[in-house]
Design a protein around this motif. Sequence first.
Motif, short mmCIF file in Angstrom:
data_model
loop_
_atom_site.label_atom_id
_atom_site.label_comp_id
_atom_site.label_asym_id
_atom_site.label_seq_id
_atom_site.Cartn_x
_atom_site.Cartn_y
_atom_site.Cartn_z
N THR A 35 32.45 40.41 35.71
CA THR A 35 32.00 40.48 37.09
C THR A 35 30.48 40.58 37.17
OG1 THR A 35 32.15 42.90 37.18
CG2 THR A 35 34.11 41.65 37.80
N GLY A 36 29.97 40.34 38.37
CA GLY A 36 28.54 40.43 38.59
C GLY A 36 28.07 41.86 38.76
N ARG A 37 28.89 42.68 39.43
CA ARG A 37 28.53 44.08 39.68
C ARG A 37 29.80 44.90 39.73
NH1 ARG A 37 26.04 44.62 45.18
NH2 ARG A 37 27.86 43.40 45.66
N TRP A 38 29.68 46.19 39.41
CA TRP A 38 30.80 47.11 39.57
C TRP A 38 30.26 48.51 39.78
CZ3 TRP A 38 31.86 51.31 36.44
CH2 TRP A 38 31.18 51.38 35.24
N GLY A 39 31.10 49.37 40.30
CA GLY A 39 30.72 50.75 40.53
C GLY A 39 31.96 51.56 40.89
N TRP A 40 31.75 52.77 41.31
CA TRP A 40 32.87 53.63 41.67
C TRP A 40 32.43 54.66 42.70
CZ3 TRP A 40 33.45 58.94 40.90
CH2 TRP A 40 32.42 59.54 40.20
N PHE A 41 33.41 55.23 43.38
CA PHE A 41 33.14 56.31 44.32
C PHE A 41 34.36 57.23 44.37
CE2 PHE A 41 34.54 52.57 46.66
CZ PHE A 41 35.59 53.04 47.42
N PRO A 42 34.16 58.52 44.68
CA PRO A 42 35.28 59.45 44.78
C PRO A 42 36.14 59.10 45.99
CG PRO A 42 33.18 60.63 44.79
CD PRO A 42 32.88 59.18 44.85
N ARG A 43 37.44 59.31 45.89
CA ARG A 43 38.33 59.08 47.03
C ARG A 43 38.05 60.12 48.10
NH1 ARG A 43 44.41 58.76 45.32
NH2 ARG A 43 44.57 58.57 47.56
N THR A 44 38.18 59.71 49.35
CA THR A 44 37.98 60.64 50.46
C THR A 44 39.31 61.14 51.01
OG1 THR A 44 37.90 58.80 52.02
CG2 THR A 44 35.79 59.60 51.13
N ASP A 45 40.40 60.47 50.66
CA ASP A 45 41.72 60.83 51.20
C ASP A 45 42.60 61.55 50.19
OD1 ASP A 45 42.03 58.65 49.57
OD2 ASP A 45 43.43 57.62 50.87
N GLY A 46 42.03 62.06 49.12
CA GLY A 46 42.80 62.77 48.11
C GLY A 46 42.04 62.80 46.80
N GLY A 48 40.90 61.84 42.99
CA GLY A 48 40.77 60.59 42.25
C GLY A 48 39.50 59.84 42.58
N LYS A 49 39.52 58.55 42.23
CA LYS A 49 38.35 57.71 42.38
C LYS A 49 38.79 56.27 42.65
CE LYS A 49 38.49 57.60 37.42
NZ LYS A 49 39.59 58.54 37.29
N THR A 50 37.86 55.49 43.16
CA THR A 50 38.09 54.06 43.36
C THR A 50 37.00 53.32 42.61
OG1 THR A 50 39.09 54.40 45.53
CG2 THR A 50 38.22 52.20 45.07
N VAL A 51 37.40 52.36 41.79
CA VAL A 51 36.48 51.50 41.06
C VAL A 51 36.48 50.14 41.77
CG1 VAL A 51 35.99 50.37 38.86
CG2 VAL A 51 36.91 52.68 38.88
N TRP A 52 35.29 49.60 42.04
CA TRP A 52 35.17 48.31 42.71
C TRP A 52 34.42 47.34 41.81
CZ3 TRP A 52 30.33 46.45 43.31
CH2 TRP A 52 29.29 47.35 43.28
N ALA A 53 34.64 46.06 42.05
CA ALA A 53 33.93 45.01 41.31
C ALA A 53 33.69 43.83 42.23
CB ALA A 53 34.74 44.58 40.10
N SER A 54 32.61 43.13 41.98
CA SER A 54 32.24 41.96 42.75
C SER A 54 32.10 40.78 41.80
CB SER A 54 30.92 42.22 43.48
OG SER A 54 30.47 41.04 44.11
N LEU A 55 32.78 39.71 42.08
CA LEU A 55 32.76 38.52 41.23
C LEU A 55 31.98 37.43 41.94
CD1 LEU A 55 33.76 37.00 38.71
CD2 LEU A 55 35.80 36.40 40.01
N ASP A 56 30.94 36.92 41.32
CA ASP A 56 30.16 35.83 41.88
C ASP A 56 30.84 34.52 41.52
OD1 ASP A 56 28.25 37.65 42.78
OD2 ASP A 56 27.11 37.51 40.91
N VAL A 57 31.27 33.78 42.56
CA VAL A 57 31.96 32.50 42.35
C VAL A 57 31.03 31.39 42.81
CG1 VAL A 57 33.98 31.13 42.95
CG2 VAL A 57 34.18 33.61 42.72
N ARG A 58 30.81 30.44 41.94
CA ARG A 58 29.96 29.29 42.25
C ARG A 58 30.81 28.04 42.32
NH1 ARG A 58 26.21 31.32 37.65
NH2 ARG A 58 25.14 33.00 38.73
N PRO A 59 30.54 27.17 43.29
CA PRO A 59 31.30 25.92 43.37
C PRO A 59 31.03 25.03 42.16
CG PRO A 59 29.63 26.03 45.10
CD PRO A 59 29.56 27.31 44.34
#
Length: 60
Positions: A35-46, A48-59
């Motif tokens: 992926t191009g970028r990733w990160g994480w943040f603590p859950r607000t509804d309980g 744990g944590k959420t890990v996110w990622a962003s994928l750069d897609v080129r035509p």
Amino acid sequence: MEVTDPRGERVPALGDLSTDDQEGGRGLLLVAALTGRWGWFPRTDGPGKTVWASLDVRPL
């Protein structure tokens, strides 16, 4: 893309591949490599944590 983990005892970090017998800890290495970028943040509804990622897609 996001993935939520209800376990909050560990902060996400890139694993150490210096030991071949390790059964886990390689997930974020794959995410970082694909992926191009990733990160994480603590859950607000309980706990744990959420890990996110962003994928750069080129035509083609």
